[in-house]
Write a protein that holds these residues in place. Structure first.
Motif, PDB file in Angstrom:
ATOM      1  N   SER A  12       0.862  -1.277   0.017  1.00 54.96           N
ATOM      2  CA  SER A  12      -0.048   0.077  -0.081  1.00 54.96           C
ATOM      3  C   SER A  12       0.927   1.391   0.007  1.00 54.96           C
ATOM      4  CB  SER A  12      -0.955   0.018   1.230  1.00 54.96           C
ATOM      5  OG  SER A  12      -1.671  -1.102   1.117  1.00 54.96           O
ATOM      6  N   THR A  13       0.543   2.235  -0.452  1.00 54.75           N
ATOM      7  CA  THR A  13       0.928   3.408  -0.449  1.00 54.75           C
ATOM      8  C   THR A  13      -0.072   4.679  -0.752  1.00 54.75           C
ATOM      9  OG1 THR A  13       2.659   4.762  -1.399  1.00 54.75           O
ATOM     10  CG2 THR A  13       1.283   3.908  -3.124  1.00 54.75           C
ATOM     11  N   ASP A  14       0.229   5.879   0.089  1.00 57.65           N
ATOM     12  CA  ASP A  14      -0.592   6.906  -0.095  1.00 57.65           C
ATOM     13  C   ASP A  14      -0.067   7.970  -1.126  1.00 57.65           C
ATOM     14  OD1 ASP A  14       1.292   7.872   1.436  1.00 57.65           O
ATOM     15  OD2 ASP A  14       0.032   8.750   2.936  1.00 57.65           O
ATOM     16  N   ASN A  15       1.156   7.756  -1.738  1.00 57.15           N
ATOM     17  CA  ASN A  15       1.880   8.686  -2.487  1.00 57.15           C
ATOM     18  C   ASN A  15       2.997   7.687  -3.670  1.00 57.15           C
ATOM     19  OD1 ASN A  15       3.827  10.280  -3.720  1.00 57.15           O
ATOM     20  ND2 ASN A  15       3.025  11.972  -2.482  1.00 57.15           N
ATOM     21  N   LEU A  16       2.123   7.557  -4.670  1.00 56.07           N
ATOM     22  CA  LEU A  16       2.908   6.502  -5.666  1.00 56.07           C
ATOM     23  C   LEU A  16       4.370   7.196  -6.104  1.00 56.07           C
ATOM     24  CD1 LEU A  16       2.357   3.875  -7.012  1.00 56.07           C
ATOM     25  CD2 LEU A  16       1.631   5.051  -9.085  1.00 56.07           C
ATOM     26  N   VAL A  46       9.881 -12.177  -8.752  1.00 59.22           N
ATOM     27  CA  VAL A  46       8.537 -11.676  -8.069  1.00 59.22           C
ATOM     28  C   VAL A  46       8.284 -10.312  -8.372  1.00 59.22           C
ATOM     29  CG1 VAL A  46       7.128 -11.459  -5.888  1.00 59.22           C
ATOM     30  CG2 VAL A  46       8.453 -13.439  -6.368  1.00 59.22           C
ATOM     31  N   THR A  47       7.120  -9.599  -8.850  1.00 65.07           N
ATOM     32  CA  THR A  47       7.098  -8.206  -9.058  1.00 65.07           C
ATOM     33  C   THR A  47       6.616  -7.695  -7.713  1.00 65.07           C
ATOM     34  OG1 THR A  47       6.411  -8.570 -11.217  1.00 65.07           O
ATOM     35  CG2 THR A  47       5.763  -6.688 -10.258  1.00 65.07           C
ATOM     36  N   LEU A  48       7.330  -6.505  -7.488  1.00 61.16           N
ATOM     37  CA  LEU A  48       6.885  -5.562  -6.135  1.00 61.16           C
ATOM     38  C   LEU A  48       5.867  -4.701  -6.848  1.00 61.16           C
ATOM     39  CD1 LEU A  48       7.009  -4.919  -3.397  1.00 61.16           C
ATOM     40  CD2 LEU A  48       9.150  -3.350  -3.842  1.00 61.16           C
ATOM     41  N   ALA A  49       4.648  -4.722  -6.384  1.00 60.25           N
ATOM     42  CA  ALA A  49       3.655  -3.665  -6.941  1.00 60.25           C
ATOM     43  C   ALA A  49       3.260  -2.595  -5.650  1.00 60.25           C
ATOM     44  CB  ALA A  49       2.408  -4.328  -7.269  1.00 60.25           C
ATOM     45  N   LEU A  50       3.110  -1.456  -6.331  1.00 63.37           N
ATOM     46  CA  LEU A  50       2.880  -0.269  -5.178  1.00 63.37           C
ATOM     47  C   LEU A  50       1.550  -0.022  -5.845  1.00 63.37           C
ATOM     48  CD1 LEU A  50       6.078   1.469  -5.553  1.00 63.37           C
ATOM     49  CD2 LEU A  50       5.480  -0.089  -3.816  1.00 63.37           C
ATOM     50  N   ALA A  51       0.424   0.274  -4.911  1.00 59.75           N
ATOM     51  CA  ALA A  51      -0.935   0.481  -5.127  1.00 59.75           C
ATOM     52  C   ALA A  51      -1.467   1.469  -4.125  1.00 59.75           C
ATOM     53  CB  ALA A  51      -1.949  -0.681  -5.404  1.00 59.75           C
ATOM     54  N   THR A  52      -2.322   2.357  -4.624  1.00 56.22           N
ATOM     55  CA  THR A  52      -3.008   3.271  -3.739  1.00 56.22           C
ATOM     56  C   THR A  52      -4.393   2.685  -3.386  1.00 56.22           C
ATOM     57  OG1 THR A  52      -4.194   4.392  -5.456  1.00 56.22           O
ATOM     58  CG2 THR A  52      -2.089   5.495  -4.646  1.00 56.22           C
ATOM     59  N   GLN A  53      -5.162   3.512  -2.637  1.00 57.83           N
ATOM     60  CA  GLN A  53      -6.168   2.719  -2.328  1.00 57.83           C
ATOM     61  C   GLN A  53      -7.260   2.436  -3.224  1.00 57.83           C
ATOM     62  OE1 GLN A  53      -8.279   4.937   0.893  1.00 57.83           O
ATOM     63  NE2 GLN A  53      -9.682   3.458   1.470  1.00 57.83           N
ATOM     64  N   ILE A  58      -6.481  -4.825  -1.069  1.00 60.29           N
ATOM     65  CA  ILE A  58      -6.740  -4.682   0.632  1.00 60.29           C
ATOM     66  C   ILE A  58      -6.092  -3.808   1.180  1.00 60.29           C
ATOM     67  CG2 ILE A  58      -7.202  -6.067   3.041  1.00 60.29           C
ATOM     68  CD1 ILE A  58      -7.111  -8.657   1.264  1.00 60.29           C
ATOM     69  N   HIS A  59      -6.352  -2.556   0.802  1.00 61.94           N
ATOM     70  CA  HIS A  59      -5.321  -1.272   1.292  1.00 61.94           C
ATOM     71  C   HIS A  59      -5.052  -1.346   2.672  1.00 61.94           C
ATOM     72  CE1 HIS A  59      -3.545   2.249   0.364  1.00 61.94           C
ATOM     73  NE2 HIS A  59      -4.189   2.898   1.785  1.00 61.94           N
ATOM     74  N   GLY A  60      -3.904  -1.234   2.993  1.00 65.84           N
ATOM     75  CA  GLY A  60      -3.137  -1.141   4.390  1.00 65.84           C
ATOM     76  C   GLY A  60      -2.480  -2.554   4.718  1.00 65.84           C
ATOM     77  N   GLN A  61      -2.672  -3.595   3.997  1.00 65.83           N
ATOM     78  CA  GLN A  61      -2.212  -4.843   4.051  1.00 65.83           C
ATOM     79  C   GLN A  61      -1.256  -5.169   3.004  1.00 65.83           C
ATOM     80  OE1 GLN A  61      -4.349  -8.524   4.863  1.00 65.83           O
ATOM     81  NE2 GLN A  61      -5.902  -7.421   5.893  1.00 65.83           N
TER      82      GLN A  61
END
Length: 116
Positions: A12-16, A46-53, A58-61
Protein backbone atom coordinates in the motif's frame (compact mmCIF):
# COMPACT_ATOMS: atom_id res chain seq x y z
CA UNK A 1 4.53 -28.45 -10.34
CA UNK A 2 2.05 -26.52 -8.22
CA UNK A 3 -1.21 -25.13 -9.55
CA UNK A 4 -0.19 -21.82 -7.97
CA UNK A 5 2.68 -19.47 -8.76
CA UNK A 6 3.51 -16.53 -6.49
CA UNK A 7 4.14 -13.67 -8.90
CA UNK A 8 3.57 -10.42 -7.01
CA UNK A 9 3.73 -8.74 -3.62
CA UNK A 10 1.42 -5.71 -3.41
CA UNK A 11 2.24 -2.91 -0.97
CA UNK A 12 0.00 0.00 0.00
CA UNK A 13 1.02 3.58 -0.61
CA UNK A 14 -0.64 6.96 -0.26
CA UNK A 15 1.88 8.60 -2.61
CA UNK A 16 2.89 6.57 -5.64
CA UNK A 17 5.63 8.97 -6.79
CA UNK A 18 7.37 8.89 -3.40
CA UNK A 19 7.13 5.12 -3.17
CA UNK A 20 8.48 4.60 -6.69
CA UNK A 21 11.39 6.95 -5.93
CA UNK A 22 12.14 5.05 -2.72
CA UNK A 23 12.30 1.64 -4.39
CA UNK A 24 14.16 2.94 -7.43
CA UNK A 25 16.69 4.32 -4.93
CA UNK A 26 17.15 0.74 -3.72
CA UNK A 27 17.90 -0.29 -7.30
CA UNK A 28 14.56 -1.72 -8.42
CA UNK A 29 13.51 -0.61 -11.89
CA UNK A 30 10.01 0.46 -12.87
CA UNK A 31 8.31 -2.11 -15.14
CA UNK A 32 5.10 -0.15 -15.70
CA UNK A 33 2.81 2.36 -14.13
CA UNK A 34 -0.93 3.00 -14.26
CA UNK A 35 -1.49 6.68 -13.57
CA UNK A 36 -1.20 7.76 -9.95
CA UNK A 37 -2.71 4.52 -8.63
CA UNK A 38 -0.50 1.51 -9.44
CA UNK A 39 3.10 0.70 -10.33
CA UNK A 40 5.05 -2.51 -10.80
CA UNK A 41 8.77 -2.76 -10.09
CA UNK A 42 11.14 -5.47 -11.24
CA UNK A 43 11.85 -7.67 -8.24
CA UNK A 44 13.32 -10.54 -10.23
CA UNK A 45 11.02 -13.56 -10.26
CA UNK A 46 8.46 -11.71 -8.12
CA UNK A 47 7.09 -8.28 -9.03
CA UNK A 48 6.90 -5.66 -6.30
CA UNK A 49 3.68 -3.71 -6.84
CA UNK A 50 2.74 -0.39 -5.26
CA UNK A 51 -0.92 0.57 -5.13
CA UNK A 52 -3.01 3.36 -3.69
CA UNK A 53 -6.41 2.76 -2.16
CA UNK A 54 -7.91 3.05 -5.66
CA UNK A 55 -6.19 -0.13 -6.95
CA UNK A 56 -5.06 -2.00 -3.85
CA UNK A 57 -7.17 -5.13 -3.21
CA UNK A 58 -6.95 -4.79 0.61
CA UNK A 59 -5.50 -1.35 1.27
CA UNK A 60 -3.27 -1.22 4.33
CA UNK A 61 -2.17 -4.86 4.07
CA UNK A 62 0.60 -6.58 2.22
CA UNK A 63 -1.14 -8.82 -0.33
CA UNK A 64 0.39 -11.69 -2.27
CA UNK A 65 -0.59 -12.14 -5.93
CA UNK A 66 -0.83 -15.77 -6.99
CA UNK A 67 -1.25 -16.83 -10.61
CA UNK A 68 -3.39 -19.91 -11.22
CA UNK A 69 -5.19 -21.52 -14.12
CA UNK A 70 -8.42 -21.88 -12.10
CA UNK A 71 -9.37 -18.89 -9.94
CA UNK A 72 -12.74 -20.40 -9.02
CA UNK A 73 -11.17 -23.60 -7.72
CA UNK A 74 -8.61 -21.59 -5.74
CA UNK A 75 -11.38 -19.56 -4.10
CA UNK A 76 -13.24 -22.76 -3.18
CA UNK A 77 -10.05 -24.23 -1.71
CA UNK A 78 -9.55 -21.08 0.39
CA UNK A 79 -13.07 -21.40 1.84
CA UNK A 80 -12.68 -25.13 2.44
CA UNK A 81 -9.43 -24.47 4.29
CA UNK A 82 -10.98 -21.94 6.67
CA UNK A 83 -10.19 -18.71 4.80
CA UNK A 84 -12.68 -16.31 3.27
CA UNK A 85 -13.65 -14.45 0.13
CA UNK A 86 -13.46 -10.66 0.05
CA UNK A 87 -14.39 -10.27 -3.63
CA UNK A 88 -14.90 -12.64 -6.46
CA UNK A 89 -14.25 -14.64 -8.41
CA UNK A 90 -14.84 -11.97 -11.03
CA UNK A 91 -13.54 -10.79 -14.40
CA UNK A 92 -11.93 -7.40 -14.82
CA UNK A 93 -10.57 -5.93 -18.05
CA UNK A 94 -7.58 -8.29 -18.27
CA UNK A 95 -7.92 -11.20 -15.88
CA UNK A 96 -10.15 -13.32 -13.68
CA UNK A 97 -9.54 -12.57 -10.00
CA UNK A 98 -10.53 -13.49 -6.49
CA UNK A 99 -9.51 -11.39 -3.49
CA UNK A 100 -9.36 -13.64 -0.45
CA UNK A 101 -7.81 -14.08 2.96
CA UNK A 102 -6.25 -17.21 4.39
CA UNK A 103 -7.15 -18.87 7.68
CA UNK A 104 -4.98 -16.30 9.55
CA UNK A 105 -6.32 -13.20 7.80
CA UNK A 106 -3.49 -12.69 5.30
CA UNK A 107 -4.55 -11.20 1.97
CA UNK A 108 -4.17 -13.00 -1.34
CA UNK A 109 -5.25 -12.28 -4.90
CA UNK A 110 -5.62 -15.27 -7.18
CA UNK A 111 -5.60 -14.33 -10.85
CA UNK A 112 -5.58 -15.80 -14.31
CA UNK A 113 -5.27 -13.87 -17.58
CA UNK A 114 -8.47 -13.85 -19.63
CA UNK A 115 -8.32 -15.77 -22.87
CA UNK A 116 -8.92 -13.42 -25.77
Amino acid sequence: MSDYEVKMVILSTDNLDESIAFYEGLGLSLKFRDGAHFAALDGGPVTLALATQVDHPIHGQVVVGVKTADVDAAAKAIEAGGGGIIKGPYDDAHERRAVVYDNKGNGLVFYSPLKR
